[in-house]
Design an enzyme around this catalytic site. Structure first.
Site, PDB file in Angstrom:
ATOM      1  N   ASP A 121      41.548  -1.131  10.298  1.00 60.78           N
ATOM      2  CA  ASP A 121      42.954  -1.519  10.393  1.00 60.78           C
ATOM      3  C   ASP A 121      43.316  -2.132  11.745  1.00 60.78           C
ATOM      4  O   ASP A 121      44.471  -2.097  12.159  1.00 60.78           O
ATOM      5  CB  ASP A 121      43.843  -0.306  10.138  1.00 60.78           C
ATOM      6  CG  ASP A 121      43.493   0.891  11.028  1.00 60.78           C
ATOM      7  OD1 ASP A 121      42.888   0.679  12.103  1.00 60.78           O
ATOM      8  OD2 ASP A 121      43.825   2.027  10.647  1.00 60.78           O
ATOM      9  N   GLU A 135      36.569   0.429   4.192  1.00 62.78           N
ATOM     10  CA  GLU A 135      37.559   1.457   4.479  1.00 62.78           C
ATOM     11  C   GLU A 135      38.931   1.038   3.948  1.00 62.78           C
ATOM     12  O   GLU A 135      39.959   1.236   4.575  1.00 62.78           O
ATOM     13  CB  GLU A 135      37.627   1.773   5.974  1.00 62.78           C
ATOM     14  CG  GLU A 135      38.117   3.175   6.285  1.00 62.78           C
ATOM     15  CD  GLU A 135      38.019   3.516   7.760  1.00 62.78           C
ATOM     16  OE1 GLU A 135      37.128   4.304   8.113  1.00 62.78           O
ATOM     17  OE2 GLU A 135      38.831   2.999   8.548  1.00 62.78           O
ATOM     18  N   GLU A 168      48.875  -0.536  12.671  1.00 60.36           N
ATOM     19  CA  GLU A 168      47.717  -0.240  11.831  1.00 60.36           C
ATOM     20  C   GLU A 168      48.081  -0.120  10.344  1.00 60.36           C
ATOM     21  O   GLU A 168      47.348  -0.618   9.475  1.00 60.36           O
ATOM     22  CB  GLU A 168      47.018   1.027  12.307  1.00 60.36           C
ATOM     23  CG  GLU A 168      46.262   0.877  13.617  1.00 60.36           C
ATOM     24  CD  GLU A 168      47.118   1.056  14.851  1.00 60.36           C
ATOM     25  OE1 GLU A 168      48.360   1.174  14.712  1.00 60.36           O
ATOM     26  OE2 GLU A 168      46.560   1.094  15.971  1.00 60.36           O
ATOM     27  N   HIS A 184      44.139   8.800  22.544  1.00 61.56           N
ATOM     28  CA  HIS A 184      44.255   7.395  22.950  1.00 61.56           C
ATOM     29  C   HIS A 184      45.195   6.580  22.075  1.00 61.56           C
ATOM     30  O   HIS A 184      45.473   5.428  22.388  1.00 61.56           O
ATOM     31  CB  HIS A 184      42.875   6.736  22.893  1.00 61.56           C
ATOM     32  CG  HIS A 184      42.405   6.489  21.487  1.00 61.56           C
ATOM     33  ND1 HIS A 184      41.832   7.472  20.725  1.00 61.56           N
ATOM     34  CD2 HIS A 184      42.459   5.386  20.702  1.00 61.56           C
ATOM     35  CE1 HIS A 184      41.527   6.988  19.532  1.00 61.56           C
ATOM     36  NE2 HIS A 184      41.903   5.729  19.489  1.00 61.56           N
ATOM     37  N   ARG A 224      47.983   4.474  20.361  1.00 57.57           N
ATOM     38  CA  ARG A 224      49.090   3.749  20.988  1.00 57.57           C
ATOM     39  C   ARG A 224      50.397   4.515  20.864  1.00 57.57           C
ATOM     40  O   ARG A 224      51.192   4.591  21.794  1.00 57.57           O
ATOM     41  CB  ARG A 224      49.223   2.370  20.340  1.00 57.57           C
ATOM     42  CG  ARG A 224      50.272   1.475  20.986  1.00 57.57           C
ATOM     43  CD  ARG A 224      50.362   0.123  20.308  1.00 57.57           C
ATOM     44  NE  ARG A 224      49.125  -0.629  20.433  1.00 57.57           N
ATOM     45  CZ  ARG A 224      48.243  -0.813  19.450  1.00 57.57           C
ATOM     46  NH1 ARG A 224      48.454  -0.272  18.267  1.00 57.57           N
ATOM     47  NH2 ARG A 224      47.152  -1.504  19.640  1.00 57.57           N
ATOM     48  N   HIS A 248      39.883   7.438  27.570  1.00 62.20           N
ATOM     49  CA  HIS A 248      39.856   6.105  26.968  1.00 62.20           C
ATOM     50  C   HIS A 248      40.034   5.044  28.049  1.00 62.20           C
ATOM     51  O   HIS A 248      40.778   5.251  29.019  1.00 62.20           O
ATOM     52  CB  HIS A 248      40.970   6.003  25.930  1.00 62.20           C
ATOM     53  CG  HIS A 248      40.847   4.821  25.023  1.00 62.20           C
ATOM     54  ND1 HIS A 248      41.371   3.588  25.324  1.00 62.20           N
ATOM     55  CD2 HIS A 248      40.241   4.681  23.812  1.00 62.20           C
ATOM     56  CE1 HIS A 248      41.101   2.739  24.355  1.00 62.20           C
ATOM     57  NE2 HIS A 248      40.425   3.368  23.419  1.00 62.20           N
TER      58      HIS A 248
END
Length: 364
Positions: free
Chosen positions: A93, A115, A129, A200, A202, A232
């Protein structure tokens, strides 16, 4: 067949597919990197004996999502014009996967989505995403759903018209392959139980990571655990984590781990706290209890299997759930039974079988 990828998670999940494709003499496969995670991407592929055939070199520090999407779209359009592939493969994604899929569709090249069908149920969480995976599935010709839940999601959406099948998740192929190469985990040098943390996402930068760090500080005050946190490379994540945890006893802030080291650390962990999607797939297969540091998940199978619990980023919720698993052996044991809701390691071969069957039918 052209595969486009650029992040470390994509490298992990597409390496088994590259290996499976290379074993089929009837498939000409080209793997092209976007350049997003640069060294980490190529390092991860190399751990599986795989190399990219080319690299677009699109990494620009501080680049916006919109700028990345435009760069990927232009590069993919040019790549298609040079070497007209029968199929473009994207995974997951990411914005680069989304931009590549839309560019291929606009150029009349079929898209295969590894996926496919994952859904959080909230169009804005995570953003972008959730938008990316929905729109990739709308243009995809071949949809490789990792689980029955993902397949049901695809069949419930009227705008999805491609051929969908359950394949398992190639991330489990990669995990089991690497675990077997590494062998049994080494004993830990001290008596403290290892709690592995990754953060990590967003949507967690800012208040979310602040809550996670506050919970870690309170957890380590117990004195009987050691926390390992691979930081990260995102500068915003690094700044926040180092400021909050840099001087906390029994917290090891590590540089980003390569994939073999990460698998080794997961096998040693007593408990994992993570906002990662991939870890939600990997922890059940390893039999390591997982607390998901997100408010929802597009991978409900891990929770349904009993290996994961969604706790969000509130420090009180994290502390309560972690304390229970650290203090109650029965509760820990109940979540530590290995389970395989995302497949047992044959997803890549299944996907290649489906591609060969599709291509044979298309060629008649």
């Amino acid at each position: 067949m052209l595969t486009l990828a650029g992040t470390r998670p994509e490298a992990i999940k597409l390496a088994p597919l590259a290996i499976a494709a290379a074993a089929r003499p009837g498939i000409a496969h080209r793997l092209v990197a976007t350049g997003q995670h640069a060294a980490l991407f190529h390092q991860t592929l190399a751990a599986f004996g795989v190399a990219a055939d080319a690299d677009f070199g699109l990494l620009v520090p501080g680049q916006s999502i919109e700028a990345l999407a435009a760069s990927v779209s232009a590069a993919v359009t040019a790549e298609i014009a040079r070497d007209r592939p029968d199929l473009l493969i994207v995974q997951g994604d990411t914005t680069s996967a989304w931009a590549a899929a839309l560019a291929a569709d606009a150029a009349g090249v079929p898209v295969g989505h590894v996926e496919a069908g994952l859904r959080s149920g909230d169009p804005l969480l995570p953003w972008p995403e959730e938008r990316n995976r929905i729109e990739i599935d709308r243009v995809a010709t071949l949809l490789f759903a990792p689980t029955p839940v993902a397949l049901a999601n695809l069949r419930d959406e009227p705008d999805v018209h491609g051929v969908a099948a359950i394949t398992g998740n190639t991330g489990i192929d990669a995990l089991l392959m690497m675990r077997d190469r590494l062998g049994p985990p080494d004993p830990r040098p001290d008596a403290r139980r290892l709690v592995l943390v990754t953060a990590h996402r967003r949507e967690n930068i800012g208040a979310g990571i602040a809550g996670i760090c506050a919970a870690i500080v309170r957890l380590t005050a117990r004195g009987d655990i050691a926390v390992a946190l691979p930081v990260h490379p995102n500068p915003a994540v690094q700044a926040q984590v180092v400021a909050a945890l840099g001087d906390v006893s029994h917290v090891s802030l590590l540089a980003a781990l390569d994939y073999p080291a990460m698998v080794r650390m997961m096998t040693q962990a007593h408990l994992i706290l993570s906002d990662s999607g991939g870890v939600q797939e990997e922890a059940p297969a390893l039999g390591v209890p997982l607390l998901v540091l997100r408010e929802n998940s597009e991978r409900p199978e891990a929770v349904a299997a009993g290996n994961a619990s969604i706790v969000g980023t509130d420090p009180d919720r994290i502390l309560a759930a972690a304390t229970r698993l650290l203090d109650d052996p029965a509760a820990h044991a109940a979540m530590a039974r290995p389970a395989f809701p995302f497949g047992r390691g044959d997803a890549a071969d299944t996907i290649v079988d489906l591609i060969e069957g599709w291509h044979a039918g298309r060629s008649i």
